[in-house]
Design a protein around this motif. Sequence first.
Motif, mmCIF file in Angstrom:
data_model
loop_
_atom_site.group_PDB
_atom_site.id
_atom_site.type_symbol
_atom_site.label_atom_id
_atom_site.label_comp_id
_atom_site.label_asym_id
_atom_site.label_seq_id
_atom_site.Cartn_x
_atom_site.Cartn_y
_atom_site.Cartn_z
ATOM 1 N N VAL A 42 14.918 1.819 5.253
ATOM 2 C CA VAL A 42 14.809 0.478 4.668
ATOM 3 C C VAL A 42 14.665 0.678 3.157
ATOM 4 O O VAL A 42 13.597 1.055 2.679
ATOM 5 C CB VAL A 42 13.587 -0.270 5.228
ATOM 6 N N PRO A 43 15.759 0.463 2.395
ATOM 7 C CA PRO A 43 15.773 0.853 0.972
ATOM 8 C C PRO A 43 14.649 0.232 0.150
ATOM 9 O O PRO A 43 14.177 0.832 -0.816
ATOM 10 C CB PRO A 43 17.142 0.362 0.480
ATOM 11 N N LEU A 44 14.203 -0.971 0.528
ATOM 12 C CA LEU A 44 13.164 -1.635 -0.253
ATOM 13 C C LEU A 44 11.882 -0.799 -0.320
ATOM 14 O O LEU A 44 11.153 -0.856 -1.314
ATOM 15 C CB LEU A 44 12.859 -3.015 0.352
ATOM 16 N N ILE A 45 11.610 -0.014 0.744
ATOM 17 C CA ILE A 45 10.347 0.735 0.790
ATOM 18 C C ILE A 45 10.279 1.780 -0.326
ATOM 19 O O ILE A 45 9.353 1.743 -1.142
ATOM 20 C CB ILE A 45 10.106 1.335 2.191
ATOM 21 N N HIS A 99 -1.944 -4.285 -2.180
ATOM 22 C CA HIS A 99 -2.633 -5.451 -1.605
ATOM 23 C C HIS A 99 -3.562 -6.113 -2.624
ATOM 24 O O HIS A 99 -3.667 -7.344 -2.661
ATOM 25 C CB HIS A 99 -3.378 -5.037 -0.329
ATOM 26 N N VAL A 102 -1.640 -8.432 -4.852
ATOM 27 C CA VAL A 102 -1.335 -9.693 -4.162
ATOM 28 C C VAL A 102 -2.557 -10.606 -4.214
ATOM 29 O O VAL A 102 -2.464 -11.798 -4.536
ATOM 30 C CB VAL A 102 -0.919 -9.429 -2.696
ATOM 31 N N ILE A 103 -3.714 -10.028 -3.910
ATOM 32 C CA ILE A 103 -4.949 -10.804 -3.839
ATOM 33 C C ILE A 103 -5.340 -11.347 -5.216
ATOM 34 O O ILE A 103 -5.741 -12.501 -5.351
ATOM 35 C CB ILE A 103 -6.073 -9.921 -3.244
ATOM 36 N N ASP A 122 5.204 -10.935 -0.126
ATOM 37 C CA ASP A 122 5.522 -10.502 1.236
ATOM 38 C C ASP A 122 5.856 -9.021 1.255
ATOM 39 O O ASP A 122 5.341 -8.257 2.074
ATOM 40 C CB ASP A 122 6.726 -11.285 1.776
ATOM 41 N N ALA A 123 6.743 -8.626 0.341
ATOM 42 C CA ALA A 123 7.176 -7.230 0.307
ATOM 43 C C ALA A 123 5.998 -6.320 -0.031
ATOM 44 O O ALA A 123 5.853 -5.237 0.539
ATOM 45 C CB ALA A 123 8.295 -7.061 -0.716
ATOM 46 N N VAL A 125 2.776 -6.811 0.626
ATOM 47 C CA VAL A 125 1.900 -6.681 1.798
ATOM 48 C C VAL A 125 2.498 -5.678 2.779
ATOM 49 O O VAL A 125 1.826 -4.757 3.250
ATOM 50 C CB VAL A 125 1.690 -8.051 2.485
ATOM 51 N N LEU A 126 3.793 -5.822 3.058
ATOM 52 C CA LEU A 126 4.419 -4.984 4.088
ATOM 53 C C LEU A 126 4.578 -3.534 3.644
ATOM 54 O O LEU A 126 4.346 -2.616 4.433
ATOM 55 C CB LEU A 126 5.777 -5.578 4.486
ATOM 56 N N VAL A 127 4.971 -3.308 2.402
ATOM 57 C CA VAL A 127 5.122 -1.928 1.952
ATOM 58 C C VAL A 127 3.747 -1.261 1.870
ATOM 59 O O VAL A 127 3.605 -0.069 2.166
ATOM 60 C CB VAL A 127 5.896 -1.842 0.623
ATOM 61 N N ASP A 129 1.345 -1.890 3.977
ATOM 62 C CA ASP A 129 1.102 -1.527 5.383
ATOM 63 C C ASP A 129 1.879 -0.264 5.760
ATOM 64 O O ASP A 129 1.367 0.610 6.474
ATOM 65 C CB ASP A 129 1.523 -2.677 6.312
ATOM 66 N N PHE A 130 3.118 -0.187 5.297
ATOM 67 C CA PHE A 130 3.931 0.999 5.593
ATOM 68 C C PHE A 130 3.276 2.265 5.040
ATOM 69 O O PHE A 130 3.158 3.278 5.729
ATOM 70 C CB PHE A 130 5.341 0.842 5.012
ATOM 71 N N ILE B 103 2.440 -13.937 5.260
ATOM 72 C CA ILE B 103 3.826 -13.847 4.796
ATOM 73 C C ILE B 103 4.600 -15.122 5.131
ATOM 74 O O ILE B 103 5.363 -15.631 4.315
ATOM 75 C CB ILE B 103 4.492 -12.601 5.428
ATOM 76 N N ASP B 122 -6.274 -13.997 0.923
ATOM 77 C CA ASP B 122 -6.942 -12.767 0.505
ATOM 78 C C ASP B 122 -7.724 -12.178 1.665
ATOM 79 O O ASP B 122 -7.637 -10.982 1.963
ATOM 80 C CB ASP B 122 -7.911 -13.056 -0.646
ATOM 81 N N VAL B 125 -5.436 -10.723 4.401
ATOM 82 C CA VAL B 125 -4.869 -9.412 4.046
ATOM 83 C C VAL B 125 -5.920 -8.327 4.251
ATOM 84 O O VAL B 125 -5.669 -7.297 4.886
ATOM 85 C CB VAL B 125 -4.361 -9.404 2.584
ATOM 86 N N ALA B 156 4.170 2.546 11.396
ATOM 87 C CA ALA B 156 5.120 2.597 10.275
ATOM 88 C C ALA B 156 6.409 1.859 10.647
ATOM 89 O O ALA B 156 6.971 1.116 9.836
ATOM 90 C CB ALA B 156 5.418 4.052 9.900
ATOM 91 N N THR B 159 6.187 -2.001 10.334
ATOM 92 C CA THR B 159 6.351 -2.550 8.979
ATOM 93 C C THR B 159 7.807 -2.446 8.536
ATOM 94 O O THR B 159 8.304 -3.341 7.852
ATOM 95 C CB THR B 159 5.434 -1.848 7.960
ATOM 96 N N ILE B 163 10.029 -5.649 7.369
ATOM 97 C CA ILE B 163 10.756 -5.697 6.095
ATOM 98 C C ILE B 163 12.234 -5.986 6.348
ATOM 99 O O ILE B 163 12.848 -6.796 5.653
ATOM 100 C CB ILE B 163 10.560 -4.389 5.295
ATOM 101 N N MET B 166 12.645 -9.525 6.973
ATOM 102 C CA MET B 166 12.601 -10.260 5.717
ATOM 103 C C MET B 166 13.976 -10.206 5.042
ATOM 104 O O MET B 166 14.436 -11.193 4.464
ATOM 105 C CB MET B 166 11.549 -9.591 4.833
ATOM 106 N N GLU B 167 14.624 -9.036 5.141
ATOM 107 C CA GLU B 167 15.915 -8.863 4.461
ATOM 108 C C GLU B 167 17.040 -9.669 5.114
ATOM 109 O O GLU B 167 17.983 -10.072 4.426
ATOM 110 C CB GLU B 167 16.284 -7.371 4.400
#
Lengths: 344, 344
Positions: A42-45, A99, A102-103, A122-123, A125-127, A129-130, B103, B122, B125, B156, B159, B163, B166-167
């Motif tokens: 997933v390139p975004l990560i 995180h 974001v907060i 969103d991204a 939070v998820l990255v 988590d990853f 999200i 907050d 999360v 992993a 997540t 993502i 989301m994409e």
Amino acid sequence: MAALTAPHNDGSAPSLSPLIDLLAADMARVNETIIDRMGSDVPLIPQLAGHLIGAGGKRMRPMMTIAGAMLASADADARDAAIKLATAVEFIHSATLLHDDVIDESDLRRGRDTANALWGNDASVLVGDFLFARAFELMVETGNIEVLGQLAAASARITEGEIKQMEITGAPDTPLDAYLEVISAKTAVLFAAAAGTGAAVTGADKARSDAMYSYGMELGMAFQIMDDALDYSVDAASMGKNAGDDFIDQKITLPVILAWQDASNEERGFWQRTLGEADFRDGDLDTAQAILTRHDTIARSIAVARDYVARACEAIAPFGDDRQTAALVSALIDAARFAAHRDS
Amino acid sequence: MAALTAPHNDGSAPSLSPLIDLLAADMARVNETIIDRMGSDVPLIPQLAGHLIGAGGKRMRPMMTIAGAMLASADADARDAAIKLATAVEFIHSATLLHDDVIDESDLRRGRDTANALWGNDASVLVGDFLFARAFELMVETGNIEVLGQLAAASARITEGEIKQMEITGAPDTPLDAYLEVISAKTAVLFAAAAGTGAAVTGADKARSDAMYSYGMELGMAFQIMDDALDYSVDAASMGKNAGDDFIDQKITLPVILAWQDASNEERGFWQRTLGEADFRDGDLDTAQAILTRHDTIARSIAVARDYVARACEAIAPFGDDRQTAALVSALIDAARFAAHRDS
């Protein structure tokens, strides 16, 4: 020990450089592992994680892990597991930063746009988590479940610290103990676990891993207190973040707690309106800085940080007599003193 | 095997009850452990976590873990580690729900206000992060690092799936394969890891833990496809969430993908304006449902879910011949059929 309890008495300028030099070869391997293990189809990560992690920072936490490993063994091959653990520690820290931003709705970190400003909450939070999950995969690869347990416990403590910090937000009458508990949980515990597990995973005896744990804990306290003190004292450019971030975010930190203790009624009214009620007006940050200066609370906060530094140095000083580790201990002491140096 | 590949052919109404009854004693222990281990001296954590976890849900994922453990051993004491693992699995799932609701900006889940609606993003999360860390602490307590590695890898993957989801959001021309990859990662992998590790941690041989892993994977696919199909077909009250949530969130799910494949130019324009550009007008949800009905894509989605159910049943069918596990396998087959039942 006199020099340790008042680490600046010898007049030399402390520096992080000796430690950086000693750890350089291992830290290069950590950096390679970071790049490799933030990979995903997933390139975004890797894009988002790379933006944050590639932005640098001092990599203080993985340095703790590698220093712990070096205190345990002079054999580089024996430190393979610590390389993975150091990468995991940086991933846990990076996840909390993503995180946090974001907060806090931050848009600037280390002088660059935050990930959430560029890719959205969103991204981030998820990255985050990853990276957290990937950190545990790396820890599993060390095969050491005890060390894994310590870092899992530290991770839970970090979030407890962040939640406690959220709960004292906007309360300028927060007691000193509550603040110390927050920064211990949100910052110092990871420094401690990083350092202690780096030693333990490399086969250190209990004395050495306990010493590194204590060193990390005390240094982590000093590190956070300095960060909180400098937030009010320097401009955004040299900190790589927005000036007075903590003030606008209604965060309660040591300079404010000390100023509240000594405050006139008028000053308490000011803190209550700003930090308490988020009723900010033009010139408020200047007024806040003037009040802190009046009560000398930035310098007094730095003095508190130096007490922690002294305790960090005491924790590892015994291993300075060992020829094998004398240079490392000296570098760790210099690094600790640097952490509470006024111009750091 | 004919009955398995077409699980509804015998005409009986499938039910989750036999599985719930078989697992009841162990699930009561899981629930106690959940309450105990969401505890913290930060009161917000049990409050917020309890709001979500106490709201119920079917606890499908920890049931997978316990079912795996029962396939491995009929001795309840031998399943102690699985109780902890099942709790960890529920915590991982709960953490993802808390982050998902942030999200998606959801304000309703299982018919109640979401945690983020009540306590803010907050807190959601951070408590999600806490539950995730606590899950790893529980896994460490099982002492089984292999099982821990499988759940770390699954975390992993979740997540990555989120993502990817989301994409593809807002892209009604998403290929079927991309959708299947998303739901496999975001949902099925945790079902699979929960079931497989429940067996493995209880000492199952490879055949049994592999069978449970496959059962969980196929059931997880069916479960998510049904959830996606029913989002368009039932009202908010019976789903415990807002009607047409996925539509408004521009989520691309199987009924839409199938409808896009068969769509007229006019219909593609409609999907592009709504799901693609979020230009929603009064009556759009009704129009969407009318198009899905025209191409029969809700029923066709349910048929796809039933194919997965058939494969789930095939995976564990061999253990139905064992007197020790015949009742469990029968209950698992009934539960799988129930998952793809029209009125579930």
